[in-house]
Design an enzyme around this catalytic site. Structure first.
Site: not given
Ligand SMILES: *[C@@H]1O[C@H](CO)[C@@H](O)[C@H](O)[C@H]1NC(C)=O
Ligand SMILES: *[C@@H]1O[C@H](CO)[C@@H](O)[C@H](O)[C@H]1NC(C)=O
Ligand SMILES: *[C@@H]1O[C@H](CO)[C@@H](O)[C@H](O)[C@H]1NC(C)=O
Ligand SMILES: *[C@@H]1O[C@H](CO)[C@@H](O)[C@H](O)[C@H]1NC(C)=O
Length: 453
Positions: A156, A268-269, A346, A379, A409
């Site tokens: 990050w 991020n996302e 995911y 990820e 991840w």
């Protein structure tokens, strides 16, 4: 993914009378040191921000106008007392940062070229690496990762707050409509400096992102608190975007000469709920152009998105629709200032099955192949053991044209300073465990079998 580090260490550094490399040294409302350590020159970036840059190579980088947001150093960095510890640390950071000006990671067809070698690469996510306060912990983590053959590490590059925490707590940017602050002090970007210098030392390549869609470590919500609007209007809100670009400039300029940067990442996302797909398209197009064309043409830039909405192929399930993220992943592939595409995986969070993951990978790979850009599965996570599900995804990724790498991840380790384990969010793979053998040792062996070691 989002989670909280379980082991926070308090370790304060101090500053001496001269500003350290890449630190602020002047500007409206600035009150800290105005001279730089030997070999570094205080250089005007804009009326609000003067920065210590390498004396020999100091040139005006861009003529961009100052934004309405004020960038100033923090009271916490100004207050720290002098100690020899800092100058040692700062100078070791700077010497590695200056010495590297060639050998940047780049794309090579549908693959990445790292240090002159074009092949498939594996990596991992260490979102908390830049929040560690002990240099020895960073070195330990990177030594372990490096020893395993993993090459790319995603960290990050943001840590946004709306209230400045007490000394010893790491934060990078304070956001406020009445004047935001980028923390270049010991609890601020100097922690990221150490991550970059350690990556240089261990031959690792970093993906560094600039904002979180989620509220962990501030994110878009922290901008909205400061500048108004909503999570969806953030992408077009002038106050938020001006400060976001100011922050990007502050981070990119610190490491623009470092060969340890793999890529800059927009967010991020990122998701834009209820938005037309043009909103994220335009934001990604203009932000990536800003980085590539005015700040740093040497390093790659990527999005950091979950990969929602490839509309060709797939099975029509929710993640394949543009409403899942508010963008069309396939259209975004034509943004020329994004060097490669990202996606995440995911199935449990998305209401799909483990085996569906194969279709997710092959659909993205086919789109990347036809766009002529590498795809990075940056990820992935599943509650099952690696052997049942995730090693299958890794094999699929390794064997599918268009895929250039994968990064599980998330990375886990035991930190020497506290003898404690890093964040365990249920998807953590700890170094040298049986899961590690499956996720890393076996996978690296498969990559080496294909490309040589
Ligand atoms: C992340 O994105 C989603 C979709 O737009 C949104 O609903 C959510 O509020 C965002 N998170 C934050 C913290 O803003
Ligand atoms: C994308 O940005 C470029 C500048 O890099 C600009 O020329 C182009 O018009 C933009 N594309 C769209 C669709 O807005
Ligand atoms: C890129 O994709 C967008 C959305 O599909 C489209 O409007 C635009 O014309 C494309 N641009 C280029 C340069 O192909
Ligand atoms: C990790 O495991 C590998 C393989 O068993 C071994 O060679 C290495 O020494 C271990 N590293 C540490 C730090 O325990």
């Amino acid at each position: 993914m989002k989670s909280i580090i379980s082991c926070i260490l308090l370790f304060a550094y101090a500053a001496n009378g001269q500003q350290s490399p890449y630190g602020q040294c002047g500007g409206t409302t600035y009150t800290g040191p105005t001279s730089c350590v030997s070999g570094w020159a205080c250089t005007s970036q804009n009326p609000y921000y003067y920065q210590c840059l390498p004396a020999a190579t100091t040139t005006a980088k861009s003529t961009s106008k100052p934004t309405s947001s004020v960038v100033k150093t923090t009271s916490s960095s100004a207050k720290t007392t002098s100690s020899s510890k800092v100058s040692t640390k700062a100078s070791s950071t700077s010497s590695t940062a200056v010495s590297t000006s060639t050998g940047f990671a780049k794309t090579s067809g549908l693959f990445f070229d790292i240090d002159g070698k074009t092949e498939y690469y594996a990596g991992t996510n260490c979102y908390w690496c830049g929040f560690l306060t002990a240099d020895s912990d960073v070195d330990h983590v990177f030594a372990d990762i490096s020893s395993s053959g993993l090459k790319i590490v995603r960290v990050w590059g943001f840590n946004d707050v709306n209230t400045i925490p007490s000394t010893g707590t790491v934060w990078y940017q304070y956001l406020s409509a009445s004047g935001s602050t980028i923390n270049t002090g010991a609890d601020g970007l100097q922690r990221l400096d150490y991550v970059v210098s350690s990556a240089e030392k261990y031959g690792l390549k970093l993906i560094i992102n600039f904002v979180n869609n989620w509220s962990d470590y501030g994110g878009i919500a922290a901008y909205v608190n400061a500048f108004g609007g909503t999570a969806s209007s953030w992408y077009t809100d002038s106050g938020s975007q001006a400060q976001y670009q100011t922050y990007i400039k502050a981070v990119v300029s610190r490491y623009s000469t470092s060969s340890a940067i793999f890529a800059w990442e927009l967010a991020n996302e990122p998701r834009c709920s209820g938005c037309d797909v043009s909103v994220i398209y335009n934001w990604a197009n203009s932000t990536s152009a800003y980085i590539k064309k005015s700040l740093d043409s040497n390093h790659m830039v990527t999005m950091g998105d979950e990969g929602f909405g490839p509309t060709t192929g797939g099975d029509g399930s929710y993640p394949f629709t543009t409403s899942a993220g508010g963008y069309n992943w396939q259209s975004n592939l034509n943004i020329s200032t994004l060097d490669f595409a990202t996606f995440h995986l995911y199935p449990e969070s998305w209401g799909t099955s483990a085996s569906w993951g194969t279709l997710w990978i092959t659909t993205h790979a086919a789109a990347c192949a036809s766009a002529g850009k590498p795809c990075l599965l940056e990820e992935f996570g599943y509650s099952d053991e690696c052997a049942a599900v995730e090693s299958g995804w890794q094999s699929t990724s390794l064997s599918t044209t268009g895929m250039a790498g994968d990064m599980f991840w998330q990375y886990g380790d035991t930190l020497p300073s506290c003898n404690c384990q890093t964040s365990n969010d249920g998807n953590t793979v700890y170094f040298n465990t049986s899961d590690w053998t499956c996720f890393v040792t076996n996978h690296i062996a498969a990559i080496e079998a294909k490309y040589g070691s």
